[in-house]
Scaffold this motif. Structure first.
Motif, mmCIF file in Angstrom:
data_model
loop_
_atom_site.group_PDB
_atom_site.id
_atom_site.type_symbol
_atom_site.label_atom_id
_atom_site.label_comp_id
_atom_site.label_asym_id
_atom_site.label_seq_id
_atom_site.Cartn_x
_atom_site.Cartn_y
_atom_site.Cartn_z
ATOM 1 N N SER A 1 0.832 -1.209 0.000
ATOM 2 C CA SER A 1 0.000 0.000 0.000
ATOM 3 C C SER A 1 0.861 1.251 0.000
ATOM 4 C CB SER A 1 -0.935 -0.001 1.214
ATOM 5 O OG SER A 1 -1.828 -1.098 1.154
ATOM 6 N N THR A 2 1.975 1.211 0.729
ATOM 7 C CA THR A 2 2.900 2.341 0.727
ATOM 8 C C THR A 2 3.440 2.576 -0.680
ATOM 9 O OG1 THR A 2 3.594 1.783 2.989
ATOM 10 C CG2 THR A 2 4.978 3.318 1.767
ATOM 11 N N ALA A 3 3.951 1.505 -1.282
ATOM 12 C CA ALA A 3 4.561 1.612 -2.608
ATOM 13 C C ALA A 3 3.546 2.072 -3.648
ATOM 14 C CB ALA A 3 5.155 0.266 -3.010
ATOM 15 N N ASP A 4 2.325 1.571 -3.578
ATOM 16 C CA ASP A 4 1.293 1.942 -4.539
ATOM 17 C C ASP A 4 0.997 3.436 -4.482
ATOM 18 O OD1 ASP A 4 -0.683 1.539 -6.492
ATOM 19 O OD2 ASP A 4 -2.227 1.246 -4.979
ATOM 20 N N SER A 5 0.796 3.963 -3.263
ATOM 21 C CA SER A 5 0.483 5.386 -3.118
ATOM 22 C C SER A 5 1.661 6.268 -3.519
ATOM 23 C CB SER A 5 0.069 5.686 -1.671
ATOM 24 O OG SER A 5 -1.149 5.043 -1.346
ATOM 25 N N LEU A 6 2.882 5.847 -3.192
ATOM 26 C CA LEU A 6 4.067 6.618 -3.573
ATOM 27 C C LEU A 6 4.206 6.678 -5.091
ATOM 28 C CD1 LEU A 6 6.684 5.301 -0.978
ATOM 29 C CD2 LEU A 6 5.714 7.606 -1.050
ATOM 30 N N ALA A 7 4.046 5.522 -5.732
ATOM 31 C CA ALA A 7 4.198 5.458 -7.187
ATOM 32 C C ALA A 7 3.143 6.313 -7.878
ATOM 33 C CB ALA A 7 4.110 4.010 -7.660
ATOM 34 N N GLN A 8 1.916 6.267 -7.376
ATOM 35 C CA GLN A 8 0.861 7.075 -7.981
ATOM 36 C C GLN A 8 1.125 8.569 -7.833
ATOM 37 O OE1 GLN A 8 -3.324 5.933 -7.607
ATOM 38 N NE2 GLN A 8 -2.677 4.078 -6.545
ATOM 39 N N ALA A 9 1.911 8.934 -6.799
ATOM 40 C CA ALA A 9 2.248 10.343 -6.600
ATOM 41 C C ALA A 9 3.437 10.778 -7.451
ATOM 42 C CB ALA A 9 2.552 10.592 -5.116
ATOM 43 N N GLY A 10 3.985 9.860 -8.237
ATOM 44 C CA GLY A 10 5.097 10.201 -9.110
ATOM 45 C C GLY A 10 6.460 10.078 -8.475
ATOM 46 N N ILE A 11 6.527 9.462 -7.308
ATOM 47 C CA ILE A 11 7.798 9.287 -6.602
ATOM 48 C C ILE A 11 8.486 8.020 -7.100
ATOM 49 C CG2 ILE A 11 8.792 8.783 -4.325
ATOM 50 C CD1 ILE A 11 6.556 10.584 -3.168
ATOM 51 N N GLU A 12 9.810 8.060 -7.230
ATOM 52 C CA GLU A 12 10.578 6.890 -7.671
ATOM 53 C C GLU A 12 10.566 5.863 -6.535
ATOM 54 O OE1 GLU A 12 15.183 5.866 -8.950
ATOM 55 O OE2 GLU A 12 14.369 7.856 -9.432
ATOM 56 N N THR A 13 9.890 4.752 -6.764
ATOM 57 C CA THR A 13 9.590 3.810 -5.685
ATOM 58 C C THR A 13 10.115 2.413 -5.985
ATOM 59 O OG1 THR A 13 7.540 5.044 -5.264
ATOM 60 C CG2 THR A 13 7.735 2.870 -4.259
ATOM 61 N N TYR A 14 10.757 1.812 -4.972
ATOM 62 C CA TYR A 14 11.262 0.442 -5.069
ATOM 63 C C TYR A 14 10.623 -0.379 -3.948
ATOM 64 C CZ TYR A 14 14.800 2.728 -7.932
ATOM 65 O OH TYR A 14 15.441 3.472 -8.896
ATOM 66 N N LEU A 15 10.059 -1.520 -4.309
ATOM 67 C CA LEU A 15 9.427 -2.410 -3.336
ATOM 68 C C LEU A 15 10.210 -3.714 -3.294
ATOM 69 C CD1 LEU A 15 7.128 -3.181 -1.410
ATOM 70 C CD2 LEU A 15 5.757 -3.838 -3.398
ATOM 71 N N ILE A 16 10.823 -4.004 -2.149
ATOM 72 C CA ILE A 16 11.660 -5.199 -1.994
ATOM 73 C C ILE A 16 10.917 -6.233 -1.163
ATOM 74 C CG2 ILE A 16 13.872 -6.083 -1.173
ATOM 75 C CD1 ILE A 16 14.998 -3.253 -1.412
ATOM 76 N N GLU A 17 10.682 -7.400 -1.740
ATOM 77 C CA GLU A 17 9.992 -8.497 -1.042
ATOM 78 C C GLU A 17 10.697 -9.801 -1.351
ATOM 79 O OE1 GLU A 17 8.067 -11.124 0.955
ATOM 80 O OE2 GLU A 17 7.477 -9.024 1.220
ATOM 81 N N ARG A 18 11.043 -10.549 -0.321
ATOM 82 C CA ARG A 18 11.829 -11.769 -0.525
ATOM 83 C C ARG A 18 10.967 -12.982 -0.851
ATOM 84 N NH1 ARG A 18 11.848 -15.368 3.787
ATOM 85 N NH2 ARG A 18 10.789 -14.635 5.665
ATOM 86 N N LYS A 19 9.679 -12.926 -0.472
ATOM 87 C CA LYS A 19 8.846 -14.114 -0.628
ATOM 88 C C LYS A 19 7.540 -13.725 -1.295
ATOM 89 C CE LYS A 19 7.340 -18.176 1.983
ATOM 90 N NZ LYS A 19 7.150 -18.776 3.316
#
Length: 528
Positions: free
Chosen positions: A127-145
Motif C-alpha cells: 500500500s505504501t509503494a502503490d500510493s508513492l508510485a501514484q504520486a510520481g515518486i521513484e519507488t522500489y518495493l523489496i519483497e523476498r517471498k
C-alpha cells in the motif's frame, strides 16, 4: 490474527461508563505515557483467580480520557515498558523557541525525483509503494517471498474493500454469522444486526498481498524479488541510504542465494514485519510479541457447508491463556489457529486444544498447510529515525486483544505515503525526520485510543475462564453487537446511546461478579 474481539470496544467503553464520571485528570498527558503506566508494575491488575476492581477502574479511566480527548498531544514514539520519556539516543533536545528558526523548506531535487525504498511487500509495504508510485515518486518495493502466507485469520472490514478499491472476487467468503464459544462451550450467535449487504471479508493472504503488490507495480513501482540484508546510514544531511539486498530475480527454489546488489535511496520505509531488519538498523528497539500458529484444513464438503458464511471464535485456558482460537472459512478449506504471548513454547499444546474443541466440526479434515509467525503486541519504542520510518507490523500496529492487523497495516502504509508525497511536493523536494514525524502524530491521534482500550480490555476479560465466560455472555446483547459491527465494519466510532451504555455497564459488572463467585462447571470439550 482474526478481528472478532473488536466487540470489546463496545463492552469496555460502555460497560465502564460509570467509572468515567469519576475521572478528573490533573492535566493533559501523552497517550503513550498513560499506556506505559497502565501496563507497568504499578498499574492495577487482575489475578489469575479472577477479576478485581482495579482493571475495571483502569479501563474506565483511560477510556474516559481517550473519549474526552484529553490526550491531544501525543508523542510520536511509543515508550517501551518501564522506559522514561526521553529523546531518542543521539538526538538533540529541541525547545519551542529554537523551533521558530526552522522556517525554510527542504531543498528541491534537481533533475530527479525523490527515491523511496519500501522493504516488505505485505499489505503495509504494498500500500505504501502503490500510493508513492501514484504520486510520481521513484519507488522500489523489496519483497523476498512473493508467495507470502502469513498465518493470519484473514478477516478484513467491509470498508477496506471500497477504501482500497479491492475486487469483490478477492474475498473468499462473506461472513455474516459468528459463533463465540466460551470455556464451557456455551455458544453465542453473533451477526443478527448485520444488514443484507454487510459482511466481514475472509481472504487468503497470498492472494491479497499479491494483488496489492502487482497493482503497485502496474502504477509505477519497481518490484524487486530479493532479501534485504541491511543498509548504510547517511552521515550528513541529504546523503543517501545505501541498501544491500540479495536479488532473487530468475532463481527458483528454497535454496536461492541471490546476487548481492545495492540501491541508493533518499527515504526508507520498513514494512518488513515483526522481525523487521529495518527496525534493527535504525535501532527502533524491541517489543513484546505473540506467536500465532495456524493450520489450513480441507474438511469434508458437508462440514464445509456449515462454514459457508460462518466464523468461530473459541476462548478458554485450554486454547490460549491470553488470546483466543479461531476457525475461519477460506475458499475451499478452513483456517484453524491460535496465539499466545505468555506461553510461546506452549503454542502447539494450545493448537491441539482448538483441534479438540472443534473436533466434531473439523473431523476428517486433512492439513494442507502449517503456518507460524510472530505478531507484535505494541508499537516499537521508536518508529522514526532521520529519513527512515516503520509501518504495519514493523511499527507494531496490531491491536491488542483482537489481533487485527491487515487493515491497520494497509492504512498506515497509505497514510505514511501520503505524508511523504505531500511534504516532498510529489517527489520534487527532499524530506526529513520532522516530515515523517507528522505521520506518526496523525496516526497516534487517529488510532491511539483504539489500541489503548483493547490493551486494557485484554487485561480485564482474558485473565481467567470466569472472565471469559462473562465476556461471551455479554456478546449476546444486541446493543453490543450493533455498536461492535458498526465500528468494526466502517472503522469509525459510532454514536452510542448513553442509557444503553449505562445499562450495559451495570450488566458487565454484574456478569463479572457472577462468574467470579460461582464454581465453574467442568467444560465439555466436545460440541453437540
Amino acid at each position: 490474527m482474526p478481528s472478532l474481539t473488536n466487540m470489546g470496544l463496545a463492552v469496555s467503553a460502555a460497560a465502564l461508563s460509570s467509572a468515567h464520571a469519576f475521572v478528573i485528570p490533573a492535566e493533559p498527558r501523552s497517550l503513550r505515557g498513560i499506556q506505559t503506566e497502565a501496563s507497568g508494575a504499578s498499574a492495577p491488575s487482575s489475578s489469575a483467580s479472577g477479576f478485581r476492581a482495579g482493571p475495571a477502574v483502569a479501563v474506565g479511566a483511560v477510556a474516559g480520557l481517550a473519549a474526552a480527548g484529553v490526550a491531544k498531544t501525543r508523542r510520536g514514539h511509543a515508550l517501551a515498558k518501564g522506559q522514561k520519556a526521553s529523546v531518542r539516543p543521539g538526538a538533540t533536545n529541541r525547545s519551542l523557541s529554537s523551533a521558530r528558526v526552522v522556517v525554510c523548506a527542504n531543498a528541491p531535487l534537481e533533475g530527479r525525483k525523490l527515491r523511496v525504498a519500501v522493504v516488505g511487500g505485505g499489505p503495509a509495504g504494498a500500500s505504501t509503494a502503490d500510493s508513492l508510485a501514484q504520486a510520481g515518486i521513484e519507488t522500489y518495493l523489496i519483497e523476498r517471498k512473493l508467495d507470502n502466507c502469513k498465518p493470519c485469520g484473514g478477516a478484513i472490514p467491509l470498508c477496506m474493500i471500497d477504501e482500497f478499491d479491492l475486487p469483490r472476487d478477492i474475498v473468499d467468503r462473506q461472513v455474516r454469522k459468528m459463533t463465540m464459544i466460551s470455556p464451557t462451550n456455551k455458544e453465542v450467535q453473533i451477526g443478527q444486526t448485520l444488514k443484507d449487504d454487510e459482511f466481514i471479508g475472509m481472504v487468503r493472504r497470498e492472494v491479497l498481498d499479491d494483488f496489492l503488490r502487482q497493482r503497485a507495480k502496474s502504477n509505477g513501482a519497481t518490484l524487486i524479488n530479493g532479501l534485504f540484508v541491511g543498509m548504510t546510514m547517511p552521515q550528513s544531511k541529504g546523503e543517501p541510504y545505501v541498501l544491500t539486498y540479495n536479488d532473487y530475480d530468475g532463481e527458483e527454489g528454497t535454496a536461492r542465494k541471490g546476487e548481492k546488489k545495492t540501491l541508493e535511496v533518499d527515504v526508507v520505509v520498513g514494512a518488513d514485519g515483526a522481525n523487521s531488519r529495518v527496525a534493527k538498523d535504525i535501532e527502533a528497539g524491541d517489543y513484546e510479541y505473540a506467536i500465532a500458529f495456524q493450520e489450513r484444513m480441507r474438511i469434508p464438503e458437508n462440514k464445509m457447508d456449515y462454514y459457508k458464511d460462518r466464523a468461530e471464535m473459541y476462548v478458554g485456558e485450554d486454547v490460549s491463556p491470553d488470546f483466543y482460537a479461531w476457525v475461519f472459512p477460506k475458499c475451499d478449506h478452513v483456517a484453524v489457529g491460535t496465539g499466545t504471548v505468555v506461553d510461546k513454547k506452549g503454542i502447539k499444546k494450545y493448537q491441539q486444544g482448538i483441534r479438540d474443541r472443534a473436533a466434531v466440526r473439523i473431523d476428517g479434515g486433512n492439513i494442507i498447510r502449517v503456518e507460524a509467525h510472530p505478531i507484535p503486541e505494541h508499537p516499537r519504542p521508536w518508529r522514526v529515525k532521520d529519513r527512515a520510518i516503520l509501518v504495519g507490523d514493523a511499527a507494531g500496529y496490531v491491536t491488542k486483544c483482537s489481533g487485527e492487523g491487515i487493515y491497520f497495516a494497509a492504512k498506515s502504509g497509505r497514510m505514511c505515503a501520503e505524508t511523504i508525497a505531500k511534504n516532498s511536493q510529489n517527489g520534487v523536494r527532499m524530506i526529513d525526520e520532522a516530515d515523517l514525524m507528522e505521520h506518526i502524530r496523525e496516526w497516534d491521534s487517529k488510532y491511539g485510543p483504539t489500541y489503548l482500550v483493547l490493551d486494557l480490555l485484554q487485561k480485564v476479560f482474558y485473565t481467567s475462564d470466569a472472565a471469559r465466560e462473562s465476556f461471551v455472555e455479554l456478546c449476546e446483547e444486541e446493543y453490543v453487537q450493533k455498536v461492535t459491527f458498526d465500528s468494526y465494519l466502517y472503522k469509525t466510532v459510532q454514536g452510542n446511546d448513553p442509557m444503553g451504555d449505562l445499562k450495559l455497564g451495570w450488566k458487565t459488572l454484574s456478569s463479572l461478579y457472577k462468574f467470579n463467585n460461582q464454581k465453574t462447571p467442568d467444560p465439555m470439550r466436545t460440541l453437540a
